[in-house]
Design a protein around this motif. Sequence first.
Motif, short mmCIF file in Angstrom:
data_model
loop_
_atom_site.label_atom_id
_atom_site.label_comp_id
_atom_site.label_asym_id
_atom_site.label_seq_id
_atom_site.Cartn_x
_atom_site.Cartn_y
_atom_site.Cartn_z
N MET A 1 0.83 -1.21 0.00
CA MET A 1 0.00 0.00 0.00
C MET A 1 0.87 1.26 0.00
O MET A 1 0.55 2.26 -0.65
CB MET A 1 -0.93 0.01 1.22
CG MET A 1 -2.09 -0.95 1.13
SD MET A 1 -3.10 -0.88 2.65
CE MET A 1 -4.51 -1.89 2.14
N ARG A 2 1.97 1.20 0.73
CA ARG A 2 2.89 2.34 0.74
C ARG A 2 3.42 2.60 -0.67
O ARG A 2 3.51 3.75 -1.13
CB ARG A 2 4.05 2.09 1.70
CG ARG A 2 5.16 3.14 1.62
CD ARG A 2 6.29 2.86 2.59
NE ARG A 2 7.41 3.77 2.34
CZ ARG A 2 8.41 3.52 1.50
NH1 ARG A 2 8.44 2.37 0.83
NH2 ARG A 2 9.37 4.41 1.32
N LYS A 3 3.78 1.53 -1.36
CA LYS A 3 4.30 1.71 -2.73
C LYS A 3 3.22 2.27 -3.65
O LYS A 3 3.52 3.09 -4.53
CB LYS A 3 4.84 0.38 -3.26
CG LYS A 3 6.12 -0.05 -2.56
CD LYS A 3 6.79 -1.23 -3.24
CE LYS A 3 8.15 -1.52 -2.58
NZ LYS A 3 8.90 -2.57 -3.28
N GLN A 4 1.98 1.86 -3.44
CA GLN A 4 0.89 2.42 -4.22
C GLN A 4 0.74 3.92 -3.91
O GLN A 4 0.49 4.72 -4.81
CB GLN A 4 -0.42 1.70 -3.89
CG GLN A 4 -1.61 2.19 -4.71
CD GLN A 4 -1.45 1.89 -6.18
OE1 GLN A 4 -1.31 0.74 -6.56
NE2 GLN A 4 -1.47 2.93 -7.01
N GLY A 5 0.89 4.28 -2.65
CA GLY A 5 0.86 5.69 -2.28
C GLY A 5 1.95 6.48 -2.96
O GLY A 5 1.74 7.61 -3.43
#
Length: 430
Positions: free
Chosen positions: A67-71
């Motif tokens: 999710m962090r990478k998506q952010g």
Amino acid sequence: ITAAEFYGRALVAARTLPGMKKGEIAAVAQARGDVQSVAGLFDEAAASLAVARKHMKDDPVETARLMRKQGLLDERRGRFSGALRWLTRALRRIEDESGDEAERIRIDLEITYAGIRERQGRHRDCITWGLRAARRAEQIDYRQGMAHAYYLLNLAFTRLRDPRREKYRALALPILEETGDLVGQANVLNNLGIDAYYEGKWDEALDLYRRSRDARLRAGDVVDAATQDNNIAEIFSDQGRLEKAEQLFRNALRVWTGARFPIGVALARSNLGRVASRAGWIAEGRDLLEQARNEFADIGAVDFVQETEVRLAENRVLAGDHVIAIGMIDKALVDAAGTAILEVPLLRLHGYALWQTGRSDEARKALEDSLAAARPAGLVYDEGLGLEALGRVVGGSEGAGFREEAATVFAALGVVGTPAVPGPGDTDRV
């Protein structure tokens, strides 16, 4: 791009291979998303990360990491609100998780949140999140997290011209060199270059920007390598080397347009608008600046909106259009209250605009205020411009003394020319 193709073939092959574990498939999809992101293929990277999340949905820590990478992808695409939502969801996903790995992910999420707030011009929010992440990282000796928090704190304090920037200035780079993090090193070198730029150490700033660019290229980060071209060009622009500056700004614009990196596109356009204004192409410069301001506003980059408003006011002053300029400057000064890197040039432009109306005494006061604000903030180039302006407004032997001081500042910075500001009674150049 070649690496992404190979990872894609591996994912296709995995569908027909028996016994493949979800974690193995997710790792390949994540790696593919990473290289696609570096190459500027953001939509493709988002699709790869979605595949990875699908296979890791039962693992809260790995899900939060993805999710962090998506952010980060949303940040690169200028979708700041969406990026913050991804990070908030990720923090909630692991709020009940314990252990060092969960804590490291939590720290990374807080650092990323801080970085996006900095992109939005929310420097104090960045500091709040950055300090929280730094404390957590220090408690578990997470050196990578410490380094990333430190360089963000340095950047935010630098933007605010807060003396606490010096505390964090030298802390990050040794850790990142120790861990071999090229992208992190590039970020720190860039931030140190920004420090040196504002402090008038332009040769040092150019060296740091070039070292940052080299580190990014070694890491394959073509998109962010254009940031260093942009920063180098800003120095050339301030030095009056406008043709060299324009060439580098156009290169950055080409890279960022191809990579669909909206904040970069707007930044390059704003810088090209300022170059055009400084070269006397007033209408062209204004068009570029207005387009850039609207693009920054669309993605919520408040800091850059304010910076571009300053440049639009400068465009009006360079046109001799003092009536509109004064109205713009009065509003911008309210919005920029407490931010020296915006207030100082606005006060100088106010002085010039008042001088153009024939109000020399008020103009001198505004210029003296600009100079008084520039010196404690360490804004050396602005100090030189303020002295030059006072020399023109005051005139006589006293004015000659100011101009001589300005020449000394400019010589140290390698300035070969400054924008031609029309005086009282000069024909408008709109």
